[in-house]
Design a protein around this motif. Structure first.
Motif, mmCIF file in Angstrom:
data_model
loop_
_atom_site.group_PDB
_atom_site.id
_atom_site.type_symbol
_atom_site.label_atom_id
_atom_site.label_comp_id
_atom_site.label_asym_id
_atom_site.label_seq_id
_atom_site.Cartn_x
_atom_site.Cartn_y
_atom_site.Cartn_z
ATOM 1 N N TYR A 218 0.789 -1.232 -0.065
ATOM 2 C CA TYR A 218 0.001 0.152 -0.034
ATOM 3 C C TYR A 218 1.006 1.241 -0.012
ATOM 4 N N ASN A 219 1.879 1.403 1.036
ATOM 5 C CA ASN A 219 2.846 2.503 0.950
ATOM 6 C C ASN A 219 3.650 2.595 -0.153
ATOM 7 N N GLU A 220 3.948 1.396 -0.873
ATOM 8 C CA GLU A 220 4.803 1.778 -2.127
ATOM 9 C C GLU A 220 3.913 2.175 -3.232
ATOM 10 N N ARG A 221 2.568 1.862 -3.392
ATOM 11 C CA ARG A 221 1.934 2.444 -4.431
ATOM 12 C C ARG A 221 1.961 3.936 -4.206
ATOM 13 N N ARG A 222 1.596 4.383 -2.940
ATOM 14 C CA ARG A 222 1.526 5.743 -2.679
ATOM 15 C C ARG A 222 2.994 6.513 -3.263
ATOM 16 N N GLN A 223 4.193 5.771 -2.833
ATOM 17 C CA GLN A 223 5.595 6.254 -3.270
ATOM 18 C C GLN A 223 5.498 6.358 -4.749
ATOM 19 N N GLN A 224 5.056 5.412 -5.582
ATOM 20 C CA GLN A 224 5.091 5.433 -6.843
ATOM 21 C C GLN A 224 4.482 6.446 -7.477
ATOM 22 N N CYS A 225 3.327 6.751 -6.925
ATOM 23 C CA CYS A 225 2.605 8.108 -7.133
ATOM 24 C C CYS A 225 3.432 9.267 -7.390
ATOM 25 N N GLU A 226 3.936 9.532 -6.107
ATOM 26 C CA GLU A 226 4.676 10.671 -5.731
ATOM 27 C C GLU A 226 5.955 10.728 -6.590
ATOM 28 N N GLU A 227 6.409 9.449 -6.952
ATOM 29 C CA GLU A 227 7.568 9.753 -7.953
ATOM 30 C C GLU A 227 7.188 10.016 -9.231
ATOM 31 N N GLY A 228 5.997 9.618 -9.763
ATOM 32 C CA GLY A 228 5.491 9.938 -10.834
ATOM 33 C C GLY A 228 5.338 11.597 -11.216
ATOM 34 N N VAL A 229 4.680 12.196 -9.918
ATOM 35 C CA VAL A 229 4.387 13.524 -9.906
ATOM 36 C C VAL A 229 5.609 14.286 -9.867
ATOM 37 N N ALA A 230 6.713 13.867 -9.269
ATOM 38 C CA ALA A 230 8.220 14.462 -9.125
ATOM 39 C C ALA A 230 8.719 14.634 -10.625
ATOM 40 N N LEU A 231 8.612 13.591 -11.403
ATOM 41 C CA LEU A 231 8.964 13.564 -12.706
ATOM 42 C C LEU A 231 8.406 14.429 -13.659
ATOM 43 N N LEU A 232 6.819 14.408 -13.539
ATOM 44 C CA LEU A 232 6.188 15.515 -14.240
ATOM 45 C C LEU A 232 6.341 17.197 -13.837
ATOM 46 N N LYS A 233 6.772 17.070 -12.568
ATOM 47 C CA LYS A 233 6.726 18.549 -11.937
ATOM 48 C C LYS A 233 8.002 19.242 -12.847
ATOM 49 N N LYS A 234 8.914 18.265 -13.283
ATOM 50 C CA LYS A 234 10.049 18.998 -14.001
ATOM 51 C C LYS A 234 9.504 19.871 -15.208
ATOM 52 N N TYR A 235 8.655 19.175 -15.748
ATOM 53 C CA TYR A 235 8.049 19.728 -17.093
ATOM 54 C C TYR A 235 6.939 20.719 -16.869
ATOM 55 N N HIS A 236 6.077 20.454 -15.764
ATOM 56 C CA HIS A 236 4.861 21.310 -15.581
ATOM 57 C C HIS A 236 4.900 21.430 -13.987
ATOM 58 N N PRO A 237 5.580 22.564 -13.694
ATOM 59 C CA PRO A 237 5.646 22.923 -12.296
ATOM 60 C C PRO A 237 4.130 23.279 -11.333
ATOM 61 N N GLU A 238 3.091 23.200 -12.215
ATOM 62 C CA GLU A 238 1.857 23.509 -11.483
ATOM 63 C C GLU A 238 1.532 21.952 -11.169
ATOM 64 N N ILE A 261 5.775 3.167 -13.260
ATOM 65 C CA ILE A 261 5.452 4.354 -12.563
ATOM 66 C C ILE A 261 4.120 5.112 -13.541
ATOM 67 N N TYR A 262 4.594 4.914 -14.842
ATOM 68 C CA TYR A 262 3.460 5.284 -15.854
ATOM 69 C C TYR A 262 2.026 4.711 -15.685
ATOM 70 N N MET A 263 2.172 3.308 -15.631
ATOM 71 C CA MET A 263 0.963 2.767 -15.535
ATOM 72 C C MET A 263 0.101 2.974 -14.209
ATOM 73 N N ARG A 264 0.883 3.225 -13.013
ATOM 74 C CA ARG A 264 0.449 3.541 -11.808
ATOM 75 C C ARG A 264 -0.530 4.893 -11.933
ATOM 76 N N CYS A 265 0.367 5.966 -12.419
ATOM 77 C CA CYS A 265 -0.276 7.138 -12.784
ATOM 78 C C CYS A 265 -1.585 7.276 -13.630
ATOM 79 N N MET A 266 -1.382 6.508 -14.664
ATOM 80 C CA MET A 266 -2.430 6.428 -15.652
ATOM 81 C C MET A 266 -3.710 5.889 -15.007
ATOM 82 N N TYR A 267 -3.528 4.796 -14.260
ATOM 83 C CA TYR A 267 -4.582 4.268 -13.527
ATOM 84 C C TYR A 267 -5.377 5.241 -12.931
ATOM 85 N N VAL A 268 -4.768 6.062 -11.868
ATOM 86 C CA VAL A 268 -5.138 7.151 -11.145
ATOM 87 C C VAL A 268 -5.925 8.177 -11.953
ATOM 88 N N VAL A 269 -5.233 8.734 -13.006
ATOM 89 C CA VAL A 269 -6.030 9.647 -13.752
ATOM 90 C C VAL A 269 -7.182 9.400 -14.357
#
Length: 382
Positions: A218-238, A261-269
């Motif tokens: 459970y905590n790992e999935r949360r961490q993976q989502c945060e990792e995806g956000v950190a990567l996207l933030k570089k291109y989209h600071p908002e 990480i892409y799969m995890r993020c796409m599921y949430v979106v």
């Protein structure tokens, strides 16, 4: 669960009339693992409950009996520390009430209930809500409803070690009969949607595979989502959380984001989009499309977020050709627990027999099946 029996047991043991609190579990029709990503969820309180009998102890001592477990926890408010297992849900709530400046006094409590532990119905939030709300009522603390939900969440984070979102506690506190709550987990504002389909029932099929949300996954999935956000933030600071991410944005950076990480993020979106569409379905009384969204949610949880298991997948698969079933999916943190199904009342008995026999044949385990109603949130019983 018999409230009269709980009241009598308390009276016999403590020789005083208790305050009785009923605190429901919750079902989440759609919107799984979106809450800690500041997305949308669509839960409701269900008529599987925890009941707590409470009275002041008159001193610094707190004594809590869990009747079904035949266990007792005793602690002093002045030297409150962590306990073990279920004790931490209670102790955590007491700690954060005190931490927030509320004058909690010593108390006696007895707990009973009929929420199956580890079934994904959030017995933990029901226990937290029973004590946060119950102690507020007992000692006239006047804690605001949203703060009660936060106190339960803080107890889970700090005392139990599960970095849960706010959905379970929110549904427990804000639940209304025959209403689902579309909660915006960023603004913490909600809209009620009617769930009044008299010909249909919410049916839970318990895989009897018990899970603990404190597991690393459970905590790992949360961490993976945060990792995806950190990567996207570089291109989209908002971008602050996956709530701010679109499918197009993910597609644009598919090469920069590791595949998992892409799969995890796409599921949430995609799941956030499904919740918003589900609200429209309820407004239009379009239960068929609502059911299709439930199946799509399960596929995402199974293949993209990878929090399902063989038993849950089989329970959903069994429903696919059943005329009486509108929709089905796994519910809760995953790796066991229940599927949630919307079933026509005329086919209910056939459905129960079919699911039980087929599941037992494959896994040599009898699934428990609960037929539920959407009910009021935590409350005092007169």
């Amino acid at each position: 669960m018999q409230l009269d029996a709980l009241r009598r047991a308390f009276l016999n043991h403590y020789h005083t009339e208790p305050l009785l609190i009923v605190s429901p579990g919750r079902v989440n029709l759609i919107g799984e693992h979106t809450d800690y990503n500041e997305g949308y969820v669509l839960p409701g309180a269900i008529d599987k409950t925890i009941a707590v009998a409470l009275s002041p102890s008159g001193n610094d001592t707190c004594e809590v009996h869990a009747l079904k477990l035949q266990q007792t926890d005793r602690f002093q408010l002045s030297t409150l520390t962590r306990g073990e297992g279920w004790q931490n849900y209670v102790r955590g709530v007491v700690h954060f009430l005190l931490h927030n400046g509320y004058q909690v006094q010593g108390f006696h409590a007895m707990i009973d209930g009929d929420i199956p532990i580890g079934s994904g119905l959030s017995s933990s939030a029901a226990l937290e809500g029973a004590f946060s709300f119950g102690l507020s009522e007992l000692f006239q603390l006047r804690v605001a409803p949203l703060e009660l939900a936060f106190i339960g969440q803080q107890a889970e984070h700090q005392y139990v070690g599960v970095r849960c979102g706010i959905m379970d506690q929110y549904a427990n506190i804000f639940g209304k009969r025959n209403q689902l709550i579309r909660l915006d987990c960023r603004s913490l504002k909600h809209v009620y949607y009617p769930f009044q389909f008299p010909d249909y029932r919410i049916v839970l099929c318990n895989s009897m595979v018990h899970h603990s949300l404190a597991s690393s996954a459970y905590n790992e999935r949360r961490q993976q989502c945060e990792e995806g956000v950190a990567l996207l933030k570089k291109y989209h600071p908002e971008v602050k959380t996956l709530r701010d991410v679109s499918q197009a944005m993910l597609h644009e950076h598919i090469r920069e984001i590791p595949p998992q990480i892409y799969m995890r993020c796409m599921y949430v979106v995609e799941e956030n989009e499904r919740v918003l569409l589900a609200g429209t379905c309820l407004q239009e009384a379009n239960l068929e499309m609502f059911g299709e969204l439930m199946y799509a949610s399960h596929t995402g949880l199974q293949k993209q977020y990878e929090v399902s298991c063989e038993e849950l997948d089989y329970l959903v698969e069994l429903t696919l050709n059943r005329e009486e079933v509108i929709g089905a999916r796994m519910m809760g943190g995953g790796f066991g627990g229940c599927t949630i199904n919307i079933v026509h009342r005329d086919g209910l008995e056939d459905f129960k027999q079919y699911m039980t026999s087929q599941y037992e044949k494959k896994f040599h385990r009898v699934p428990e099946i609960y037929v539920g109603q959407i009910v009021e949130g935590v409350h005092v019983v007169d």
